[in-house]
Scaffold this motif. Structure first.
Motif, PDB file in Angstrom:
ATOM      1  N   TYR A  73       2.474   2.249  -6.249  1.00 28.06           N
ATOM      2  CA  TYR A  73       3.260   2.195  -5.014  1.00 28.06           C
ATOM      3  C   TYR A  73       3.794   0.798  -4.735  1.00 28.06           C
ATOM      4  CZ  TYR A  73       3.254   6.899  -3.258  1.00 28.06           C
ATOM      5  OH  TYR A  73       3.535   8.227  -3.088  1.00 28.06           O
ATOM      6  N   TYR A  74       3.051  -0.207  -5.146  1.00 26.10           N
ATOM      7  CA  TYR A  74       3.508  -1.583  -4.979  1.00 26.10           C
ATOM      8  C   TYR A  74       4.798  -1.799  -5.781  1.00 26.10           C
ATOM      9  CZ  TYR A  74       2.975  -6.638  -4.285  1.00 26.10           C
ATOM     10  OH  TYR A  74       3.149  -7.947  -3.930  1.00 26.10           O
ATOM     11  N   GLN A  75       4.864  -1.198  -6.959  1.00 23.36           N
ATOM     12  CA  GLN A  75       6.085  -1.277  -7.779  1.00 23.36           C
ATOM     13  C   GLN A  75       7.171  -0.364  -7.239  1.00 23.36           C
ATOM     14  OE1 GLN A  75       4.864  -0.487 -11.831  1.00 23.36           O
ATOM     15  NE2 GLN A  75       4.281  -2.610 -12.162  1.00 23.36           N
ATOM     16  N   LYS A  76       6.790   0.845  -6.839  1.00 22.40           N
ATOM     17  CA  LYS A  76       7.751   1.833  -6.330  1.00 22.40           C
ATOM     18  C   LYS A  76       8.538   1.268  -5.147  1.00 22.40           C
ATOM     19  CE  LYS A  76       7.912   6.491  -4.335  1.00 22.40           C
ATOM     20  NZ  LYS A  76       7.131   7.709  -4.016  1.00 22.40           N
ATOM     21  N   TYR A  77       7.870   0.575  -4.257  1.00 22.87           N
ATOM     22  CA  TYR A  77       8.512   0.041  -3.058  1.00 22.87           C
ATOM     23  C   TYR A  77       8.580  -1.487  -3.080  1.00 22.87           C
ATOM     24  CZ  TYR A  77       8.169   4.727  -1.061  1.00 22.87           C
ATOM     25  OH  TYR A  77       8.293   6.077  -0.817  1.00 22.87           O
ATOM     26  N   ALA A  78       8.751  -2.049  -4.249  1.00 23.81           N
ATOM     27  CA  ALA A  78       8.817  -3.515  -4.400  1.00 23.81           C
ATOM     28  C   ALA A  78       9.829  -4.101  -3.419  1.00 23.81           C
ATOM     29  CB  ALA A  78       9.184  -3.877  -5.826  1.00 23.81           C
ATOM     30  N   GLY A  79       9.380  -5.092  -2.651  1.00 20.20           N
ATOM     31  CA  GLY A  79      10.247  -5.764  -1.694  1.00 20.20           C
ATOM     32  C   GLY A  79      10.326  -5.078  -0.344  1.00 20.20           C
ATOM     33  N   LYS A  80       9.854  -3.838  -0.236  1.00 16.88           N
ATOM     34  CA  LYS A  80       9.922  -3.118   1.040  1.00 16.88           C
ATOM     35  C   LYS A  80       8.658  -3.290   1.875  1.00 16.88           C
ATOM     36  CE  LYS A  80      13.242   0.515   0.359  1.00 16.88           C
ATOM     37  NZ  LYS A  80      13.515   1.883   0.740  1.00 16.88           N
ATOM     38  N   PHE A  81       7.562  -3.699   1.240  1.00 15.70           N
ATOM     39  CA  PHE A  81       6.316  -3.910   1.970  1.00 15.70           C
ATOM     40  C   PHE A  81       5.434  -4.866   1.184  1.00 15.70           C
ATOM     41  CE2 PHE A  81       4.603  -1.138  -1.140  1.00 15.70           C
ATOM     42  CZ  PHE A  81       3.235  -1.030  -1.017  1.00 15.70           C
ATOM     43  N   GLU A  82       4.400  -5.331   1.841  1.00 18.40           N
ATOM     44  CA  GLU A  82       3.443  -6.219   1.184  1.00 18.40           C
ATOM     45  C   GLU A  82       2.045  -5.655   1.371  1.00 18.40           C
ATOM     46  OE1 GLU A  82       2.142  -8.483  -1.267  1.00 18.40           O
ATOM     47  OE2 GLU A  82       4.131  -9.194  -0.715  1.00 18.40           O
ATOM     48  N   ILE A  83       1.269  -5.701   0.308  1.00 19.35           N
ATOM     49  CA  ILE A  83      -0.148  -5.349   0.385  1.00 19.35           C
ATOM     50  C   ILE A  83      -0.927  -6.648   0.523  1.00 19.35           C
ATOM     51  CG2 ILE A  83      -2.144  -4.377  -0.821  1.00 19.35           C
ATOM     52  CD1 ILE A  83      -0.195  -2.517  -2.318  1.00 19.35           C
ATOM     53  N   ILE A  84      -1.859  -6.640   1.455  1.00 23.63           N
ATOM     54  CA  ILE A  84      -2.762  -7.763   1.613  1.00 23.63           C
ATOM     55  C   ILE A  84      -4.167  -7.222   1.401  1.00 23.63           C
ATOM     56  CG2 ILE A  84      -3.621  -9.567   3.148  1.00 23.63           C
ATOM     57  CD1 ILE A  84      -0.927  -9.338   4.672  1.00 23.63           C
TER      58      ILE A  84
END
Length: 163
Positions: A73-84
């Motif tokens: 999901y981090y790749q799928k929505y790259a630039g749209k959100f950040e995981i911390i």
């Protein structure tokens, strides 16, 4: 039975806190935590972005099992959100080793769970189990809190990020 009462009271307070936070109108509690290089990172550093806080620990099997899907999901929505990723329950070395071992590409912060301060981040967010994922909107409000490795988290993320 008397020994159980404080623990039950603490659990009820966590449940109350989480329900309050999930109301949709509550601003996410602020925090300042160190990253792998010792740099202090704050929630405000990500103002205006969708954020997922991932409370986890290297000792948590479900947390580890969830990393591949999180990476997807981090790749799928790259630039749209950040995981911390926020570590809970590890020593600094265990945490750093786990971030490296599982190749976690997002922001990773250390939460000193041995610290009994009432403003400790996992307490501030009412974390009741692991993993706990908190979805925060660009305006800083908590949209959803999901405890456990639950497929509903990804459905919610799809809904919020495709709006």
């Amino acid at each position: 039975m008397k020994q159980e009462q404080p623990r039950i009271a603490q659990q009820l307070e966590k449940i109350r806190k989480q329900k309050e936070l999930e109301s949709g109108s509550t601003l996410a509690p602020k925090f300042s935590l160190p990253d792998l290089n010792g740099k202090i990172v704050t929630l405000a550093d990500f103002n205006g972005k969708w954020i997922v806080l991932d409370f986890w620990g290297s000792w948590c099997g479900w947390c580890i099992k969830g990393f591949p899907k999180m990476k997807e999901y981090y790749q799928k929505y790259a630039g749209k959100f950040e995981i911390i990723g926020i570590d809970c329950g590890d020593t600094p070395q265990q945490w750093a080793d786990a971030v490296k071992k599982y190749e976690l590409p997002w922001v990773n912060l250390y939460n000193d769970s041995a610290n009994e301060a009432p403003d400790r981040i996992d307490i501030a967010y009412g974390v009741q189990g692991f993993p706990t994922k908190v979805i925060i909107s660009p305006d800083g409000k908590i949209k959803k809190i999901i405890t456990g490795e639950d497929p509903q988290f990804y459905l919610d993320l799809d809904k919020f990020l495709s709006e």
